[in-house]
Enzyme design. Structure first.
Site, PDB file in Angstrom:
ATOM      1  N   SER A 151       0.834  -1.206   0.000  1.00 15.96           N
ATOM      2  CA  SER A 151       0.000   0.000   0.000  1.00 15.96           C
ATOM      3  C   SER A 151       0.869   1.257   0.000  1.00 15.96           C
ATOM      4  O   SER A 151       1.612   1.481  -0.963  1.00 15.96           O
ATOM      5  CB  SER A 151      -0.979  -0.065   1.173  1.00 15.96           C
ATOM      6  OG  SER A 151      -1.992   0.885   0.992  1.00 15.96           O
ATOM      7  N   ASP A 228     -10.432  -5.552  -2.759  1.00 13.58           N
ATOM      8  CA  ASP A 228      -9.801  -4.524  -1.924  1.00 13.58           C
ATOM      9  C   ASP A 228     -10.621  -3.231  -2.013  1.00 13.58           C
ATOM     10  O   ASP A 228     -10.724  -2.632  -3.092  1.00 13.58           O
ATOM     11  CB  ASP A 228      -8.370  -4.322  -2.456  1.00 13.58           C
ATOM     12  CG  ASP A 228      -7.568  -3.299  -1.691  1.00 13.58           C
ATOM     13  OD1 ASP A 228      -8.162  -2.393  -1.076  1.00 13.58           O
ATOM     14  OD2 ASP A 228      -6.329  -3.394  -1.730  1.00 13.58           O
ATOM     15  N   HIS A 263      -7.403  -5.905   1.271  1.00 13.69           N
ATOM     16  CA  HIS A 263      -6.176  -5.098   1.440  1.00 13.69           C
ATOM     17  C   HIS A 263      -5.345  -5.575   2.637  1.00 13.69           C
ATOM     18  O   HIS A 263      -4.309  -5.003   2.932  1.00 13.69           O
ATOM     19  CB  HIS A 263      -6.601  -3.639   1.662  1.00 13.69           C
ATOM     20  CG  HIS A 263      -5.540  -2.618   1.413  1.00 13.69           C
ATOM     21  ND1 HIS A 263      -5.092  -2.281   0.147  1.00 13.69           N
ATOM     22  CD2 HIS A 263      -4.828  -1.824   2.259  1.00 13.69           C
ATOM     23  CE1 HIS A 263      -4.165  -1.348   0.229  1.00 13.69           C
ATOM     24  NE2 HIS A 263      -3.980  -1.056   1.500  1.00 13.69           N
TER      25      HIS A 263
HETATM   26  N1  LIG Z   1      -7.615   2.477   9.917  1.00 15.22           N
HETATM   27  C1  LIG Z   1      -8.014   2.393   8.564  1.00 15.22           C
HETATM   28  C2  LIG Z   1      -7.386   1.209   7.848  1.00 15.22           C
HETATM   29  C3  LIG Z   1      -5.911   1.327   7.762  1.00 15.22           C
HETATM   30  C4  LIG Z   1      -5.307   0.208   6.944  1.00 15.22           C
HETATM   31  O1  LIG Z   1      -5.979  -0.599   6.351  1.00 15.22           O
HETATM   32  N2  LIG Z   1      -3.985   0.200   6.904  1.00 15.22           N
HETATM   33  C5  LIG Z   1      -3.318  -0.787   6.124  1.00 15.22           C
HETATM   34  C6  LIG Z   1      -2.411  -0.109   5.160  1.00 15.22           C
HETATM   35  S1  LIG Z   1      -3.345   0.994   4.117  1.00 15.22           S
HETATM   36  C7  LIG Z   1      -2.208   1.684   3.075  1.00 15.22           C
HETATM   37  O2  LIG Z   1      -1.123   2.027   3.301  1.00 15.22           O
HETATM   38  C8  LIG Z   1      -2.571  -1.756   7.021  1.00 15.22           C
HETATM   39  O3  LIG Z   1      -1.623  -2.375   6.611  1.00 15.22           O
HETATM   40  N3  LIG Z   1      -3.029  -1.855   8.270  1.00 15.22           N
HETATM   41  C9  LIG Z   1      -2.401  -2.661   9.283  1.00 15.22           C
HETATM   42  C10 LIG Z   1      -3.005  -4.016   9.503  1.00 15.22           C
HETATM   43  O4  LIG Z   1      -2.470  -4.730  10.363  1.00 15.22           O
HETATM   44  O5  LIG Z   1      -3.958  -4.407   8.809  1.00 15.22           O
HETATM   45  C11 LIG Z   1      -9.501   2.309   8.448  1.00 15.22           C
HETATM   46  O6  LIG Z   1     -10.122   2.433   9.483  1.00 15.22           O
HETATM   47  O7  LIG Z   1     -10.013   2.144   7.334  1.00 15.22           O
END
Ligand SMILES: N[C@@H](CCC(=O)N[C@@H](CSC=O)C(=O)NCC(=O)O)C(=O)O
Length: 286
Positions: A151, A228, A263
């Site tokens: 991402s 995603d 995602h």
């Molecule tokens: N808090 C957000 C969601 C944030 C999210 O999905 N972060 C991803 C990376 S997004 C792009 O860089 C991630 O890797 N999160 C960490 C995990 O452990 O999943 C929301 O509320 O939508």
């Protein structure tokens, strides 16, 4: 430069080291994690895959949920997980939203106040961190390094690779933000870190950078899940990157659309072995 070891974890025959140091580039404490595979030594140093994490992450997300080390261990590949931003600062707006400021550096060097003093993550990841790691860990091979990311980290991996021909042997990305100057996440980040000059944004945009790539096959693997939500919301725009690759005649770029995947780290871990093997092949381990 003093390195503080916060934890040592034995796993899959190798070791995770959670480390912290005071960075002269960001003028803050910085955290990172290294996986040293079994068998690595100063006489047989291991190649290294750098993995850049996404928005909201620390190095712990991929350490605990990515399982890249399970595959890297078998191949003798080391892993380096930098943090996603400087820590310990309290700049205006830095902690107000999850897609800007802390854990959202976009791996660029900010040029705008108040971020430019600390948010120098491009210089940190390409210069200070590798210099530190390779001087401290003689069991790692500084001549064999690849880069990958997820991402925001996929954007970081692609852009650092495209900006620094020869620095990395290959690149891969899961769900990269592939055309950040055209999506809401990128517009917010680049506006906040660089300012309104959209010509300057293009220097940090993989779709723009690949148009002038003249360094042979790109050696790039990209996976995107069709389920995603961020892809559906047009935050990622991999098709724009693919079109630019085609227009520029750049070879050796594989973009795969994985049916139904989201995602999350369920997606990342599913295709982790492919990405580790992609790096391992270009690092001479396969
Ligand atoms: N808090 C957000 C969601 C944030 C999210 O999905 N972060 C991803 C990376 S997004 C792009 O860089 C991630 O890797 N999160 C960490 C995990 O452990 O999943 C929301 O509320 O939508």
């Amino acid at each position: 430069m003093a390195l503080e070891t916060k934890a040592t974890i034995t796993t899959f025959g190798g070791r995770f080291l959670k480390l912290s140091h005071s960075s002269s580039t960001t003028s803050t404490p910085m955290n990172f994690t290294v996986f040293i595979p079994p068998g690595a030594s100063s006489s047989k140093p291991a190649p290294v895959l750098i993995y850049l994490s996404g928005l909201t992450c620390t190095p712990d997300n991929v350490t605990e949920k990515g399982f890249l080390h399970a595959h890297a261990s078998k191949l003798g590949l080391a892993l380096l997980y930098p943090d996603t931003s400087p820590r310990g600062t309290d700049l205006p707006g830095e902690h107000d939203s999850w897609d800007f400021g802390s854990a959202a550096s976009f791996y660029i060097d900010a040029t705008k106040e108040p971020y430019k003093k600390h948010y120098q993550m491009e210089s940190y990841v390409t210069k200070e961190l590798p210099e530190l790691v390779f001087s401290e860990f003689k069991e790692l091979d500084k001549t064999k390094v690849s880069i990958a990311g997820h991402s925001m980290g996929g954007h970081g991996a692609l852009t650092l690779y495209l900006k620094n021909p020869g620095m990395y042997k290959s690149v891969s990305a899961w769900a990269p933000i592939a055309n950040p100057s055209q999506c809401p996440w990128g517009e917010k980040a680049f506006g906040g870190y660089i300012g309104d000059d959209k010509a300057a944004w293009k220097k940090h945009d993989a779709t723009e950078l690949v148009k002038s790539w003249k360094n042979g096959p790109l050696k790039a693997l990209i996976d995107v899940g069709t389920g995603d939500n961020f892809y559906k919301q047009k935050q990622l725009l991999p098709e724009n990157f693919e079109a630019a690759v085609k227009e520029a005649g750049v070879e050796d770029v594989t973009v795969r659309y994985q049916d139904g995947y989201d995602h999350s780290y369920f997606f990342i871990s599913t295709f982790g072995e492919d990405h580790v093997k992609h790096a391992a092949k270009h690092l001479g381990l396969l």
